[in-house]
Design a protein around this motif. Structure first.
Motif, PDB file in Angstrom:
ATOM      1  N   SER A 188       8.207   8.791   0.491  1.00 20.41           N
ATOM      2  CA  SER A 188       7.104   8.133   1.494  1.00 20.41           C
ATOM      3  C   SER A 188       7.521   8.827   2.853  1.00 20.41           C
ATOM      4  N   TYR A 351       2.332   0.308  12.702  1.00 22.66           N
ATOM      5  CA  TYR A 351       2.352  -0.760  11.487  1.00 22.66           C
ATOM      6  C   TYR A 351       2.432  -1.999  12.356  1.00 22.66           C
ATOM      7  N   ARG A 354       3.942  -8.253   8.450  1.00 20.73           N
ATOM      8  CA  ARG A 354       2.991  -8.831   7.299  1.00 20.73           C
ATOM      9  C   ARG A 354       2.519 -10.286   7.733  1.00 20.73           C
ATOM     10  N   ASN A 676       4.373   5.502  -4.764  1.00 23.58           N
ATOM     11  CA  ASN A 676       3.003   5.785  -4.012  1.00 23.58           C
ATOM     12  C   ASN A 676       1.844   5.946  -5.054  1.00 23.58           C
ATOM     13  N   LYS A 709      -3.116  -1.054  -6.186  1.00 24.19           N
ATOM     14  CA  LYS A 709      -1.628  -1.604  -5.663  1.00 24.19           C
ATOM     15  C   LYS A 709      -0.691  -0.277  -6.108  1.00 24.19           C
ATOM     16  N   LEU A 712       6.071   1.439  -2.741  1.00 28.60           N
ATOM     17  CA  LEU A 712       6.436   2.243  -1.468  1.00 28.60           C
ATOM     18  C   LEU A 712       7.431   3.477  -1.869  1.00 28.60           C
ATOM     19  N   GLU A 721       5.326  -3.730  -2.028  1.00 30.72           N
ATOM     20  CA  GLU A 721       4.293  -3.354  -2.649  1.00 30.72           C
ATOM     21  C   GLU A 721       3.157  -2.938  -1.447  1.00 30.72           C
ATOM     22  N   GLN A 722       2.344  -2.251  -1.848  1.00 29.56           N
ATOM     23  CA  GLN A 722       1.166  -1.711  -0.804  1.00 29.56           C
ATOM     24  C   GLN A 722      -0.348  -1.594  -1.584  1.00 29.56           C
ATOM     25  N   ASN A 754      -3.398  -3.075   3.651  1.00 27.00           N
ATOM     26  CA  ASN A 754      -2.166  -2.527   3.660  1.00 27.00           C
ATOM     27  C   ASN A 754      -2.052  -1.077   3.249  1.00 27.00           C
ATOM     28  N   ARG A 755      -2.145  -0.067   3.882  1.00 29.29           N
ATOM     29  CA  ARG A 755      -2.203   1.502   3.462  1.00 29.29           C
ATOM     30  C   ARG A 755      -0.914   1.927   3.243  1.00 29.29           C
ATOM     31  N   ALA A 757       3.416   0.469   3.555  1.00 32.69           N
ATOM     32  CA  ALA A 757       4.297  -0.735   3.523  1.00 32.69           C
ATOM     33  C   ALA A 757       5.668  -0.690   4.423  1.00 32.69           C
ATOM     34  N   ILE A 770       3.399  -3.834   7.254  1.00 35.24           N
ATOM     35  CA  ILE A 770       2.253  -3.350   6.708  1.00 35.24           C
ATOM     36  C   ILE A 770       1.845  -2.333   7.674  1.00 35.24           C
TER      37      ILE A 770
END
Length: 786
Positions: A188, A351, A354, A676, A709, A712, A721-722, A754-755, A757, A770
């Motif tokens: 990430s 960011y 959430r 990812n 989905k 990260l 989750e993202q 949410n591109r 997380a 997010i």
């Protein structure tokens, strides 16, 4: 909705390419005149007739450069010892300069001889390094036309993501992201690991282990994306594939230019603007020319921070350009000197929390960033008979400075600073023979050196204390080669290999003396040698239909990573991929074009990120894994001017044999998913072009991209989750040959999504962060060229 229109434009450019009738990027491999005429007709959209049968078989050298269709036809005619005569608008006839040979008496072998049918229209894949045609290329490749990038006003990496289902990004911010292709994703953050995607501007490599510089794609002919691994031709750091930008080179015979500007309004945020242009100046006709590109843009912020009582905190700015000097001292030889630079500034991170109100977060300090990128290059091209010689060298200086909020509840504000400094040089020299008479090959060698210093500091905003950092150095020498042989009619076998020898070294920065002494053996230099074989088979059993299968490997060298106050080693990793697929038709030229591929990738000693006990990113080998992928794309042109597209990428990734030490450290039962990688990415698009009464042309484009989905990273925090969002956009352009007006809308549905997380890893409950999509943004632009 708050949509404020800016009163004055602030620097960026949406480059409008010169009209096709003025200048076109020409790439013709050496071969027969029949092959050259077919490819040139497709590239320039002209009709070229060759009435003399003997002329079809004459050998002609390759031709490369930016020129008008008329100039290209005349040069091709001279090479074939012929003259080019106009035969109507955009039509030519090639007539031999010498009288045709007297017809011999008919014999069994010649009495029924027919003029050979010209090959079907094809697209040259420049990234193949053998100028292979798309129809017979034995791998998955996608191409994005530079003109479509220019018209929408969005010309960075996001413009590519909107057009390709197999390309993805971390979305941490412009100049900070990592790119992934075909689900081969690792980390990430940008740290000591080499990127999984190789990025190139022409023949020069842009990065090694630094983030995507997100160079704005102004004044480019096209972008080629080759799915990986591409170890044989591109070496380390091409596990997922490569992204290669093919720019518009200087035109030696004319002065031309373009200028474009736009203003944008962002829902729930501030306005933005862009302005830029290109200028081509011949210095000595047919011998020297200079091409200049300049641009700048500002994008309005849209994140609010009620804790600091600030609104729209994340405005960003980009400014940059290119200068390329082309010299053509003798026929069939060119020397290019170029410089490319870009600066990226972000007032704050993008960011949000959430569970907070839409597009808001609470942070104690501003988390801005700055990226600087500079590339100098020297490229020499020439032809030695039927062979192409390319020597390309580049020097890169890249800097990225980031700020993160490390404050804890009920304590004074804390700031974490990280600076990634990369200095990189590379050179590659190769000879190639494009496909002719049933065979082609490429062979060469390359050298590179990369030094990256990752430095860190933690403390109060005004008095931070240096934290453990790390320096990684690598020097690599490589020889490589690949050959394609048509063993049977319409059946080609391609085999190749690459041998790389690397010297790696590194050291900790700001490490306590006793710890540094104890870890001296870890930071000592070492060497690694890698052998990467490849094999591919392609067949064309039917006209326009290609079937292929290939096996290829890729690798990344190891390095040093930071964990707490220690510096430790991580190992090299390697992928092995078996792929099979089919390709029907040529995108944009056939009524129906289709590509489908399936692949299995085995990944050994995966390099990936996790957060150490202090909450700082670190890198380790998380184990072995596998990725099963399916990619498909289809294009249909039911009526002239209308094109429908759809694309799908499915990825099933697993860590099959996780690292026991990492599992124990996090008390995890298993590490299931490679970070990812979205299980599903789907895209649909429609485009329409038409000429209106009065000669005006209108073009309409609309697309939607769904990203499924993903996880990260590794560990309790990075397991967030993202994904699972839909991105929609449209654009329309109305104009004549030398001017146009554009209207574009991104994120039409004004979705949050949410591109990515994670915003800062230090704040308690960071799994609740997010990275939303930029809200609905409307841009109005104008462009002109001469």
């Amino acid at each position: 909705m708050r949509a404020r229109i800016v009163a004055a434009l602030a620097g960026s450019a949406v480059m409008a390419s010169p009209a096709a009738g003025q200048s076109t990027e020409i790439v013709l491999p050496p071969g027969s005149l029949a092959q050259a005429v077919s490819i040139l007709s497709a590239q320039t959209r002209t009709s070229i007739a060759v009435p003399d049968p003997e002329l079809w078989h004459r050998r002609v050298p390759g031709l490369r450069g930016r020129m008008s269709a008329a100039e290209a036809v005349r040069r091709l005619a001279r090479s074939a010892r012929a003259t080019a005569r106009p035969a109507g608008p955009d039509a030519w006839r090639l007539i031999p300069l010498t009288a045709p040979r007297p017809r011999q008496p008919a014999t069994p072998s010649t009495s029924n001889a027919a003029v050979p049918e010209p090959p079907i229209d094809d697209i040259v894949v420049v990234a193949s390094k053998r100028d292979a045609g798309l129809l017979g290329y034995p791998a998955t490749v996608s191409m994005v036309d530079g003109r479509t990038l220019a018209e929408g006003g969005e010309t960075g990496t996001d413009a590519l993501l909107a057009r390709l289902a197999t390309l993805s990004s971390t979305h941490l911010g412009a100049g900070r992201n990592k790119l992934f292709i075909r689900g081969v994703a690792d980390s990430s953050f940008t740290g000591p690991t080499q990127a999984t995607v190789g990025q190139y501007l022409g023949d020069v490599r842009l990065t090694y282990n630094a983030p995507d510089p997100d160079l704005r794609l102004y004044d480019v002919a096209r972008v080629e994306v080759l799915e990986g691994p591409q170890g044989t031709l591109y070496g380390a750091g091409s596990l997922g594939g490569i992204v290669r930008v093919v720019r518009n080179d200087p035109a030696l015979d004319r002065t031309e230019g373009a200028l474009a500007a736009g203003a944008s309004a962002t829902w729930h945020g501030e306005p933005g603007a862009d302005l830029g242009g290109v200028l081509n100046l011949p210095i000595a006709t047919d011998r020297a020319a200079l091409r200049l590109v300049g641009y700048g843009l500002t994008e309005g912020g849209y994140i609010d921070d009620p804790l600091r009582d600030k609104r729209d905190i994340n405005r960003s700015r980009v400014a940059g350009g290119r200068a390329q000097l082309r010299l053509a001292p003798i026929d069939r030889w060119t020397v290019d000197l170029g410089i490319t630079g870009q600066g990226t500034w972000g007032d704050d991170s993008q960011y949000a929390d959430r569970d907070a109100p839409r597009l808001t977060r609470q942070s104690r300090i501003a988390q801005g960033y700055q990226g600087d990128y500079l590339l100098g290059e020297l490229i020499v091209r020439g032809q030695l008979g039927d062979l192409d010689l390319v020597s390309s060298s580049g020097v890169v200086r890249q800097r990225l400075t980031e700020r993160y909020d490390a404050s804890q509840p009920d304590e004074a504000p804390q700031l974490f600073r990280q600076r990634n400094s990369t200095d990189f040089w590379s050179t590659e020299n190769r000879l190639s023979r494009p496909m002719a008479n049933g065979w082609s090959w490429v062979a060469g060698f390359s050298l590179l050196h990369n030094r990256t210093l990752l430095s860190r500091a933690l403390g109060s905003p005004g008095a931070s204390v240096p934290a453990t950092g790390v320096a990684n150095r690598i020097t690599e020498g490589t020889i490589f080669g690949e050959m394609g042989v048509e063993v049977l009619r319409d059946l080609t076998v391609t085999a190749g290999g690459r041998v790389s020898h690397a010297r790696l070294s590194g050291a900790g920065e700001d490490v306590a003396p006793l710890i540094a002494l104890a870890r001296a053996s870890v930071t000592a230099g070492r060497t690694e040698t890698s052998v990467l074989p490849s094999l591919a088979v392609s067949a064309t059993p039917l006209r326009h239909l290609t079937l292929y299968a290939r096996y290829q490997q890729g690798f990344r060298p190891g390095g040093l990573a930071i964990e707490g106050p220690f510096v430790r080693r991580f190992l090299s990793d390697r992928v092995r991929t078996l792929e099979a697929g089919l390709r029907q038709g040529v995108p944009g030229r056939s009524p129906v074009d289709l590509s489908v591929s399936v692949s299995r990738t085995d990944w050994q000693d995966i390099q990936a990120d996790f957060l150490d006990a202090g909450g700082l990113p670190s890198t380790a080998n998380i184990g072995d894994g596998r990725i099963n992928s399916l990619a498909a794309a289809i294009g249909v042109a039911p009526v002239p001017g209308l094109r429908l597209e759809a694309g799908l990428a499915l990825n099933d990734s697993r860590v099959t044999d996780p690292s026991a030490a990492l599992v124990a450290a996090f008390a995890l039962g298993r590490i299931a998913q490679i970070p990812n990688i979205a299980g599903t990415v789907a895209r649909g698009a429609v485009s329409y072009q038409a000429t209106l009464p009065g000669g005006q042309r209108i073009s309409l484009d609309a697309s939607a991209r769904y990203t499924g989905k993903s996880r990260l990273g590794v560990g309790p925090v990075l397991g967030a989750e993202q994904g699972n969002y839909l991105d929609t956009r449209m654009s329309a352009r109305l104009g004549l040959r030398h001017w146009g007006v554009t209207l574009s809308v991104t994120n039409i549905a004004d979705a949050v999504g949410n591109r990515f997380a994670l915003g800062t890893p230090f704040v308690s409950g960071s799994a609740g962060q997010i990275t939303p999509l930029r809200p609905r943004t409307v841009r109005i632009g104008i462009d002109t060229s001469f």
